[in-house]
Every structure is written in structure tokens, then in C-alpha cells.
Scaffold this active site. Structure first.
Site, PDB file in Angstrom:
ATOM      1  N   HIS A 179      20.285 -44.869  18.651  1.00  0.00           N
ATOM      2  CA  HIS A 179      19.835 -45.863  19.621  1.00  0.00           C
ATOM      3  C   HIS A 179      18.935 -45.265  20.692  1.00  0.00           C
ATOM      4  O   HIS A 179      18.851 -44.056  20.865  1.00  0.00           O
ATOM      5  CB  HIS A 179      21.030 -46.591  20.252  1.00  0.00           C
ATOM      6  CG  HIS A 179      21.947 -45.730  21.081  1.00  0.00           C
ATOM      7  ND1 HIS A 179      21.692 -45.433  22.399  1.00  0.00           N
ATOM      8  CD2 HIS A 179      23.116 -45.130  20.779  1.00  0.00           C
ATOM      9  CE1 HIS A 179      22.680 -44.691  22.880  1.00  0.00           C
ATOM     10  NE2 HIS A 179      23.558 -44.495  21.921  1.00  0.00           N
TER      11      HIS A 179
ATOM     12  N   CYS B 171      27.377 -41.080  19.322  1.00  0.00           N
ATOM     13  CA  CYS B 171      26.162 -41.697  18.797  1.00  0.00           C
ATOM     14  C   CYS B 171      24.970 -40.775  19.038  1.00  0.00           C
ATOM     15  O   CYS B 171      25.043 -39.830  19.816  1.00  0.00           O
ATOM     16  CB  CYS B 171      25.908 -43.053  19.455  1.00  0.00           C
ATOM     17  SG  CYS B 171      26.982 -44.358  18.824  1.00  0.00           S
TER      18      CYS B 171
END
Length: 181
Positions: free
Chosen positions: A134, A153
Site C-alpha cells: 500500500h 504490510c
């Protein structure tokens, strides 16, 4: 023939076509703490989400936000507290001190915005770790040599360019298509 490779130790994410790197960007990966490391796995990227909500993982809700809100119910004002049905709950109606990490019955999310923890979009490949690539508003982290700061992440330094590189295999004008969408 076509894949994305995140090299955790060297903090990069690459698009590889027929064995050649066609795009590379710096990345931020999971911190070195046992519960925050980026796991090694392989999966299929299915789609991207533009202007995502950040649904705060339960571990972050209970280990980070609940203790903050016990001290000050208005802490992290950018985070929305919701009940089990997803309805917004007023912080004034919650006695945060009455709950432990195990008994806290609420969820949390951050609505889409430029300051959203996921930035303006995320790249999804559903997996058992709930890990994805992301954007991020924390751009200054990319200036560091060691970039192990996330909860697992992978944050991308050049997420727009990454999206264009991915779309290039299926679109004549990937940037135009992306901007239209």
C-alpha cells in the site's frame, strides 16, 4: 512469467516480466519485533483498492489504541470506533477503562483520506496473514537506509508508478486509465 517480488532484507518491491525487472521502488516492511515482521509467502494479486478505508487489525486496536484511549478517550481522533454491526459509536458512550484487550467489543477504522494509514490505495492479494502492499502518508521513512517500521504490510515509495507498471500489461495508457478510475 510476471510477478511482484518484495525483497524484505533490501527493502525493495519489483515488478518482474519474463525474468527482467521492469519496475523497482523502495519499500518499508515489518518491524523486527516478532509480532510485526513481514512474513515470507507467495500469493496472487487480485485487485487494487483506490481510497481505502483502513480497518485496524485487532492486534493494533487492543495493543495500541485501547491503551491510548484509556488515558484519553479523544486520542487518535482520526480513528472511528464502531460496534459489531459497523455502526459508529460515540467515544463518550464508552468506558474504555472497563475493558481489557480480550473483552473490548469494538472495532476501529480510518476513513479514506490523504492522511489514511494506507495512503490513497492498496494492492490486494488475499492471504492468511492479512498482508498487502500500500501507499503511505509517512513518506519520510523512505529516506532511511533501514526501513523496517510497519506492522507487517509493505509500504511503497512510488505507489502510483507501481500501479502504472502493473496496469501496463493490460492497458495502452495505464496512467490515463488509472487517473480516470
Amino acid at each position: 512469467k510476471r510477478h511482484v517480488l518484495v525483497n524484505i532484507p533490501d527493502f525493495t518491491a519489483k515488478v518482474i516480466d519474463d525474468g527482467k525487472v521492469t519496475f523497482m521502488t523502495r519499500s518499508v516492511v515489518g518491524a523486527r519485533d516478532a509480532d510485526r515482521k513481514t512474513p515470507e509467502f507467495s500469493d496472487v494479486m487480485e485487485h487494487m483498492v483506490v481510497n481505502p478505508n483502513w480497518y485496524v487489525p485487532r492486534s493494533i486496536v487492543t495493543k495500541e489504541y485501547l491503551p491510548m484511549m484509556k488515558r484519553n478517550r479523544n486520542a487518535a481522533s482520526h480513528i472511528v470506533v464502531t460496534d459489531r454491526r459497523g455502526r459508529k459509536v460515540s467515544r463518550g458512550a464508552i468506558n474504555f477503562a472497563a475493558y481489557t484487550a480480550r473483552t473490548f467489543p469494538f472495532a476501529m477504522h480510518q476513513p479514506p483520506s490523504r492522511s489514511n494509514a494506507l495512503g490513497l490505495f492498496k494492492f490486494m492479494f488475499p492471504n492468511k496473514y492479512n498482508i498487502y502492499l500500500h501507499d503511505t502518508p509517512a513518506k519520510s521513512l523512505f529516506d532511511r537506509d533501514v526501513r523496517a517500521f510497519s506492522h507487517g504490510c509493505v509500504r511503497l515509495h512510488e505507489p502510483f508508478e507501481f500501479a502504472y507498471a502493473l496496469l501496463a500489461a493490460q492497458e495502452d495508457d495505464p496512467e490515463g486509465m488509472f487517473q480516470r478510475a
